[in-house]
Enzyme design. Structure first.
Site, PDB file in Angstrom:
ATOM      1  N   GLU A   1      -6.519  -7.675  -0.604  1.00  0.00           N
ATOM      2  CA  GLU A   1      -6.857  -7.678   0.826  1.00  0.00           C
ATOM      3  C   GLU A   1      -8.315  -7.318   1.003  1.00  0.00           C
ATOM      4  O   GLU A   1      -8.799  -6.339   0.411  1.00  0.00           O
ATOM      5  CB  GLU A   1      -6.043  -6.626   1.589  1.00  0.00           C
ATOM      6  CG  GLU A   1      -4.594  -6.939   1.799  1.00  0.00           C
ATOM      7  CD  GLU A   1      -3.915  -5.860   2.651  1.00  0.00           C
ATOM      8  OE1 GLU A   1      -4.584  -5.235   3.490  1.00  0.00           O
ATOM      9  OE2 GLU A   1      -2.717  -5.640   2.439  1.00  0.00           O
TER      10      GLU A   1
ATOM     11  N   GLU B   1       0.842  -1.205   0.000  1.00  0.00           N
ATOM     12  CA  GLU B   1       0.000   0.000   0.000  1.00  0.00           C
ATOM     13  C   GLU B   1       0.880   1.259   0.000  1.00  0.00           C
ATOM     14  O   GLU B   1       0.848   2.078   0.930  1.00  0.00           O
ATOM     15  CB  GLU B   1      -0.945   0.002   1.191  1.00  0.00           C
ATOM     16  CG  GLU B   1      -1.984  -1.095   1.100  1.00  0.00           C
ATOM     17  CD  GLU B   1      -3.068  -1.001   2.174  1.00  0.00           C
ATOM     18  OE1 GLU B   1      -2.855  -0.310   3.185  1.00  0.00           O
ATOM     19  OE2 GLU B   1      -4.123  -1.621   1.982  1.00  0.00           O
TER      20      GLU B   1
HETATM   21  C1  GLA Z   1      -3.904  -2.573   5.151  1.00  0.00           C
HETATM   22  C2  GLA Z   1      -2.521  -3.178   5.196  1.00  0.00           C
HETATM   23  C3  GLA Z   1      -2.451  -4.426   6.008  1.00  0.00           C
HETATM   24  C4  GLA Z   1      -3.293  -4.305   7.254  1.00  0.00           C
HETATM   25  C5  GLA Z   1      -4.712  -3.981   6.868  1.00  0.00           C
HETATM   26  C6  GLA Z   1      -5.648  -3.913   8.051  1.00  0.00           C
HETATM   27  O1  GLA Z   1      -4.641  -2.976   4.094  1.00  0.00           O
HETATM   28  O2  GLA Z   1      -2.005  -3.425   3.921  1.00  0.00           O
HETATM   29  O3  GLA Z   1      -1.105  -4.642   6.348  1.00  0.00           O
HETATM   30  O4  GLA Z   1      -2.778  -3.294   8.053  1.00  0.00           O
HETATM   31  O5  GLA Z   1      -4.706  -2.727   6.268  1.00  0.00           O
HETATM   32  O6  GLA Z   1      -6.957  -3.617   7.660  1.00  0.00           O
END
Ligand code: GLA
Length: 662
Positions: free
Chosen positions: A298, A142
């Site tokens: 995710e 991210e």
């Molecule tokens: C983000 C991050 C993950 C985790 C999630 C939790 O998407 O990439 O590492 O912290 O949030 O929701």
């Protein structure tokens, strides 16, 4: 269909790993994203490296038939890095550092950070490029999520280099930034700084360029890592996980550099617009590489930990949200994370394997989903949609800038338009103006304040060549440097729209004022052409929001007129015919009811159809990818779709082939 999660074995003793792999097999996991935050375990000190544990875990996964999406581990530098090299730390707009103790505290411009990250990535890539378990590469994590904009000295130096590259001479920079205003003229690039804390309004063109620079900087970090992975001989696809409509990264400009689009999506279970917002995000990421599947990298199995209150998903919601992804082009579904953490900031975040164990609704639904996904046949490639909804990050940065006639919620407005199309079961591509072409029948461009020349050319050609274009309000106001163009406003689109612009006449933003005070009620007063009378628009009333612009409809039919508000009696919606197409201008943003009316008219005029020509009942979502149609009932009760002979209970979904086969 890939199925899995982030896997963080570095948080657990090795004795747990065998159980992990056994449980993964039970859940139908095919692939895990491995080592995302493992830098401090891989390189415990400046000259210490430890790949033994990673070798063992990759081999274990491979023996279990589980593929690896191998991370580059650069998203959280260990404490020794920032203690030894404070220049790695990012800084806020006062120049004060962010410290280690969380994650993503580094400046992406720091040459030291880049050197250390490059070394880490090189070692990982050279070691595992040819490992048979590795199916994909996960660069960083991210990018820009927590620190999208930072203002430190490394950023300052990199910004100057970026500006030199963009403008060539400081005179060109001064011209672009309108630097004669408030005596801001620069004598050399070395006098330029990031837009750090200042007593009053900062130069909007400088702020805009800084946002471009930050987006480009995160992308360049991705590209640096991707180049290293390739140089090590890796042939697997390389990606980095995006965050849908993340405000700070122009993903449309990133997409050509990324092999497969991967997206993270954490909808708020309590949001009344959740279903629409998820669908919008799916279509946005699908549109980044039209015709190509993407991966949901995710999502949460249940609650997250990072909102003030973190409600659970309702029964069936996880499967319904997953179907939204598959129906809108996903070829893989992953979670954060595999096993719930037992310590740290995210210990309350749900996972595939909950801390409470397998006697849980979460585990049951994870196993059920795994077997449902494994049973899916090969899925067709995503297809183009009949409607283009124009969404542009640079415009987002500019249109929400300070010191404007009114406050704009750009994403909110774009999603509101999307909602009206979504309610009607129409597939939508979410694209930049320059990507609007003859594949679409209808293009909608709200609040396109900043227009780059290629976007102007594409929208003009689209309307001239038979498409139906709807634009406005607050559109075609500035050039790419946030400067007014000579000759007033609507200088680029005015000729095809057949309107001339007088004044913006802002209304209080919808969330701030009461409905009556924001006025701008528009009604269709006259001039509905006969062929368009079939849609119920002519006698209807709706509220306009944000602006009630004063226009002259010199060469266009007036379809709606302001009945009250600052532009009472003036045109609210205009239409100019172009052969088989037309160009519409909206001098206001219709409320939800107005959007339903306007969208119905635009669809009828353009011939853009809903999925299978079906009008979905309330709460039912339709999506199409190739010949696969997905039907999801997000409502509370049973939903019937008689055209398909289907009845779906709450949160149930079905996949149907276009020819009707289930
Ligand atoms: C983000 C991050 C993950 C985790 C999630 C939790 O998407 O990439 O590492 O912290 O949030 O929701």
């Amino acid at each position: 269909m890939l199925y899995g999660a982030d896997y963080n074995p570095d948080q657990w003793p090795e004795e747990v790993w065998d159980d992990d792999v056994a449980r993964m097999r039970e859940a139908g996991v095919t692939t895990v994203s491995l080592g995302i935050f493992a830098w401090s375990r891989l390189q415990p000190g400046p000259d210490e490296w430890d790949f033994g544990w990673l070798d063992r875990v990759i081999d274990l996964l491979h023996a279990g038939g589980i593929g690896v999406n191998l991370a580059t581990a650069t998203a959280s530098p260990p404490p020794w890095v920032t203690v030894r090299h404070p220049d790695v730390l990012a800084a806020d707009e006062n120049g004060a550092p962010y410290w280690h103790g969380s994650r993503q505290h580094h400046s992406p411009s720091s040459p030291t950070y880049r050197r250390l990250a490059a070394e880490l990535v090189r070692r990982i890539a050279e070691r595992y490029a040819h490992h048979p378990a590795v199916v994909m590469w996960h660069v960083d994590n991210e990018l820009g999520c927590h620190l999208p904009v930072e203002y430190g000295d490394s950023a300052r130096d990199a910004f100057r280099a970026w500006l030199r590259e963009r403008y060539g001479t400081v005179a060109a920079l001064d011209a672009a930034w309108g630097a004669d205003f408030w005596s801001q003229r620069y004598g050399s690039f070395d006098e330029v700084f990031p837009p750090r804390k200042a007593p009053y309004s900062r130069n909007p063109a400088q702020v805009l360029d800084y946002r471009r620079f930050m987006s480009d900087t995160w992308l360049s970090l991705f590209r640096m890592q991707a180049d290293i992975i390739r140089a090590a001989g890796a042939t697997q696809p390389i990606s980095t996980n995006m965050m849908g409509p993340f405000p700070h990264a122009d993903y449309a400009s990133w997409a050509p550099h990324i092999d497969v689009i991967t997206d993270d999506c954490y909808p708020d279970p309590s949001s009344p617009t959740r279903v629409r917002d998820i669908a919008f995000q799916r279509d946005l990421v699908r549109s980044l590489k039209r015709g190509t599947p993407w991966l949901l990298m995710e999502q949460a199995t249940d609650a997250v930990n990072w909102r003030p209150t973190n409600p659970s998903k309702r029964d069936g919601q996880l499967a319904a949200e997953t179907a939204q992804a598959i129906g809108r082009g996903a070829d893989g579904v992953f979670f954060f994370q595999w096993r719930q953490s037992r310590a740290g900031s995210e210990k309350f975040h749900s996972a595939m394997l909950p801390h409470a164990g397998t006697r849980t609704r979460t585990w049951e639904s994870v196993v059920e989903l795994g077997s449902a996904l494994a049973a899916l046949p090969e899925l067709p490639a995503p297809s183009d949609s009949p409607v283009a909804l124009v969404f542009d990050w640079e415009n987002w940065w500019a249109v929400e800038g300070a010191d404007h006639p009114g406050t704009v919620d750009y994403l909110g407005v774009v999603r509101a338009w999307y909602g009206a199309l979504h309610r009607r079961g129409v597939m939508v591509d979410v694209v930049r103006p320059e990507d609007v072409d003859g594949r679409y029948r209808l293009a909608i461009a709200p609040f396109l304040y900043l227009m780059r020349d290629p976007g102007v050319a594409a929208l003009r050609a689209f309307a001239a060549e038979g498409g139906v274009l709807a634009a406005g309000p607050f559109t075609d106001v500035v050039d790419e440097s946030d400067r007014f163009r000579d000759g007033g406003f609507l200088t680029q689109l005015g000729p095809i729209l057949g309107v001339a612009f007088e004044d913006f006449r802002p209304l209080l933003p919808p969330t701030l004022g009461d409905a009556a005070a924001r006025a701008g009620a528009a009604s269709v007063a006259a001039a509905s052409p006969a062929e368009e009378a079939a849609v119920a628009f002519g006698s209807a009333e709706f509220a306009g929001t944000f602006f009630a612009e004063a226009l002259f409809a010199d060469d266009a039919a007036v379809l709606a007129t302001f009945a009250s508000g600052p532009s009472a009696g003036r045109p609210a919606i205009t239409r100019r015919a172009h052969g088989s197409g037309s160009a519409w201008y909206l001098a206001t943003q219709p409320d939800e009811r107005g959007l339903d009316l306007v969208v119905a008219r635009l669809l009828a005029e353009s011939g853009a159809e809903s999925v299978l020509g079906i009008a979905p009942p309330p709460g039912v979502e339709l999506a199409q990818r190739g010949d696969l149609v997905t039907i999801i009932n997000h409502g509370e009760g049973e939903a019937r779709i008689p055209e398909l002979g289907l009845a779906l209970g709450p949160q149930e979904h079905a996949y149907v082939r276009q020819d009707g086969a289930a």
